[in-house]
Design a protein around this motif. Sequence first.
Motif, PDB file in Angstrom:
ATOM      1  N   ARG A 124       0.849  -1.188   0.000  1.00  0.00           N
ATOM      2  CA  ARG A 124       0.000   0.000   0.000  1.00  0.00           C
ATOM      3  C   ARG A 124       0.896   1.254   0.000  1.00  0.00           C
ATOM      4  NH1 ARG A 124      -3.108  -4.186  -0.145  1.00  0.00           N
ATOM      5  NH2 ARG A 124      -5.361  -3.895   0.058  1.00  0.00           N
ATOM      6  N   ASN A 125       0.317   2.372   0.437  1.00  0.00           N
ATOM      7  CA  ASN A 125       0.984   3.667   0.321  1.00  0.00           C
ATOM      8  C   ASN A 125       2.302   3.736   1.097  1.00  0.00           C
ATOM      9  OD1 ASN A 125      -1.275   4.608  -1.105  1.00  0.00           O
ATOM     10  ND2 ASN A 125      -2.300   5.223   0.786  1.00  0.00           N
ATOM     11  N   ARG A 126       3.253   4.456   0.532  1.00  0.00           N
ATOM     12  CA  ARG A 126       4.419   4.885   1.280  1.00  0.00           C
ATOM     13  C   ARG A 126       3.990   6.013   2.201  1.00  0.00           C
ATOM     14  NH1 ARG A 126       8.660   3.254  -2.055  1.00  0.00           N
ATOM     15  NH2 ARG A 126      10.189   4.652  -1.131  1.00  0.00           N
ATOM     16  N   CYS A 127       4.666   6.177   3.333  1.00  0.00           N
ATOM     17  CA  CYS A 127       4.358   7.327   4.181  1.00  0.00           C
ATOM     18  C   CYS A 127       4.794   8.606   3.474  1.00  0.00           C
ATOM     19  CB  CYS A 127       5.044   7.182   5.536  1.00  0.00           C
ATOM     20  SG  CYS A 127       4.210   5.997   6.626  1.00  0.00           S
TER      21      CYS A 127
ATOM     22  N   ASN B 219       6.313   0.230   7.600  1.00  0.00           N
ATOM     23  CA  ASN B 219       6.291   1.666   7.345  1.00  0.00           C
ATOM     24  C   ASN B 219       6.112   2.388   8.678  1.00  0.00           C
ATOM     25  OD1 ASN B 219       6.371   1.106   4.625  1.00  0.00           O
ATOM     26  ND2 ASN B 219       4.305   1.844   4.184  1.00  0.00           N
ATOM     27  N   TYR B 220       6.598   3.593   8.741  1.00  0.00           N
ATOM     28  CA  TYR B 220       6.365   4.440   9.916  1.00  0.00           C
ATOM     29  C   TYR B 220       6.367   5.884   9.450  1.00  0.00           C
ATOM     30  CZ  TYR B 220      11.488   4.789   9.658  1.00  0.00           C
ATOM     31  OH  TYR B 220      12.782   4.983   9.223  1.00  0.00           O
ATOM     32  N   ARG B 221       5.709   6.761  10.201  1.00  0.00           N
ATOM     33  CA  ARG B 221       5.580   8.142   9.770  1.00  0.00           C
ATOM     34  C   ARG B 221       6.945   8.823   9.679  1.00  0.00           C
ATOM     35  NH1 ARG B 221       0.734   9.870  13.767  1.00  0.00           N
ATOM     36  NH2 ARG B 221       1.505   7.992  14.844  1.00  0.00           N
ATOM     37  N   LEU B 222       7.106   9.618   8.625  1.00  0.00           N
ATOM     38  CA  LEU B 222       8.381  10.223   8.279  1.00  0.00           C
ATOM     39  C   LEU B 222       8.303  11.746   8.357  1.00  0.00           C
ATOM     40  CD1 LEU B 222       8.988   8.012   5.119  1.00  0.00           C
ATOM     41  CD2 LEU B 222      10.060   7.695   7.359  1.00  0.00           C
ATOM     42  N   GLY B 223       9.488  12.379   8.379  1.00  0.00           N
ATOM     43  CA  GLY B 223       9.552  13.831   8.316  1.00  0.00           C
ATOM     44  C   GLY B 223       8.713  14.495   9.385  1.00  0.00           C
TER      45      GLY B 223
ATOM     46  N   ASP C 288       5.035   4.409  16.105  1.00  0.00           N
ATOM     47  CA  ASP C 288       4.542   3.556  15.028  1.00  0.00           C
ATOM     48  C   ASP C 288       5.293   2.230  15.001  1.00  0.00           C
ATOM     49  OD1 ASP C 288       2.821   5.578  14.259  1.00  0.00           O
ATOM     50  OD2 ASP C 288       4.073   6.255  12.587  1.00  0.00           O
ATOM     51  N   GLN C 289       6.609   2.294  15.140  1.00  0.00           N
ATOM     52  CA  GLN C 289       7.410   1.060  15.144  1.00  0.00           C
ATOM     53  C   GLN C 289       7.001   0.165  16.308  1.00  0.00           C
ATOM     54  OE1 GLN C 289      11.437   2.608  15.173  1.00  0.00           O
ATOM     55  NE2 GLN C 289      10.979   3.895  13.407  1.00  0.00           N
ATOM     56  N   GLN C 290       6.729   0.755  17.465  1.00  0.00           N
ATOM     57  CA  GLN C 290       6.309  -0.037  18.609  1.00  0.00           C
ATOM     58  C   GLN C 290       4.912  -0.618  18.396  1.00  0.00           C
ATOM     59  OE1 GLN C 290       6.948   2.357  22.159  1.00  0.00           O
ATOM     60  NE2 GLN C 290       9.124   2.628  21.684  1.00  0.00           N
TER      61      GLN C 290
END
Length: 534
Positions: A93-96, A168-172, A199-201
């Motif tokens: 699915r989508n990239r962050c 995936n995890y939120r970026l920027g 998000d990783q947790q």
Amino acid sequence: MRPMRKAPLVLVLSAATLAAPSIAASSATAVPRSSGTSTLVRTDKGLVRGAHLHRHRLFQGIPFAAPPLGALRFRPPQDARPWTGVRDATFPRNRCAQIAQDWGGTSSFSEDCLYLSVTAPDRPPHRRKRKLPVMVWVHGGGNVIGAGSDYNTSKLAVNGDVVVVSVNYRLGALGWLAHPGLEAGPDRHLQAGNYGLLDQQAALRWVRRNIAAFGGDAHNVTLFGESAGSADTCANIASPTAAGLFHKAIAQSYGCAAVTRAEASAEASAVTVAKKVGCTVEVARCLRTVPTKRLMEAFNEVEVMPYAVAGGDRVMPRQPRAAIESGRFNRVPLMHGNTLDEMRLFVGFLYPKPITVAEYERVIRESFGRHADRVLAHYPAAKYPEPRLALATVFSHGGNVLSTCDHVTALDVFRRAGVPVYGYQFADRTAPPLIDVPGYDEGAEHGTELTYLFPGLIGELKGPQRRLSNDMTGYWTSFAHTGRPGAHHAPHWPRYRSARDVLTLAPGRGGIRPTDVAEASNCALWGTIDPILP
């Protein structure tokens, strides 16, 4: 990353250090949809159907948290909603949300991105006598670009007999903006700016609940990552809210004893970002309505360092080194290392054309001030084929979070803390480069070990390189199995007790061997030079 030729190179590298892996990630091709036999697995939110590929099963685009949209922007990840029917898990699915950089990447402005992929050997769980170890991959890319689906994890899964999860995890701005105005309502006791870490947790909690259905052992999880993903792995080792979510860790090319962002500086930079996008009153509400692209552009313009914030709450109450030295960390066995020529990547990018001896000496003086004469005495330009290689060697040895001496410091901190730790240095100077600069020897630059674990990520391997890849896959996955790295027919990897126990990883006869990396990198010198980078 913007070349800033008049600034000390060490300051330029400070902003670029976590960014390079996405050059590799953006060049990789996500595993395509398969017409092979699909498989069906029940998760706690519903059924997913994946694909049966060569010797493995692949499930992509599985939501591990709710889309962090609207009121959920700048909030900890919330539970995903259940679905009815069967979810198609045969494609990512989508990239962050992310903005392509000068050095690579793929732009995306979707905030609906909290998905993961699972790769498992092709034997279904009911035909196995035991659950398999699980490896959870945190991708690099400076915490500003990249996606878990960029990495082909099939070799680790098939050759190593493990289940691999990439997240995936939120970026920027969306993952790492630390504005104090966001610490309100239900988040009033939560330090802003650690959303990517949370998000990783959340992904690790999904693993704990669901991985048995894919054949994995929720009680034998190895967290591993490279560059920014390594920085995040180190942060999770120090985070009380990650306790019990993983049982081993592998940190590649980021020293775990490095200083991460402090609360005051992280919040100050976030206030600047908020003003840039016009959010000066009702800041939390305003920041949640700013268009994604504009918010991320402002974050990049302010040059915020996007990694974990320490000191504000129970997620990251203290700096990683302080947590380890105080014994208040997640005590798990660790593999930790870097590449021999980390900084050749950055020097080659900043200086695609040769520089003069005078330019080399100027950069050293601007970077090290009163210590410059000592640095130049140990690293005279005449000792190297060209001044750019002298410059890269300086920064590969000491003075920043990727350097060998910073990794030796981290290994020593963990050793004194009493956890099993294994050090390595990837040293194949013939490895495919991330950026091929004409007339420049990239060597074993930052990120070059990745294609030995994730096939096809950066070029193709030949002859002895393929054998090294097999040995590295064996070391990484045996560590996931037992907490001790050991590969079939490969040299013994000693537990770290001093810098002489760091295992060099290079192709050919005698290429894998313990090496005293502290002596080779002049760590006695670097131990007397004031740290330059945060």
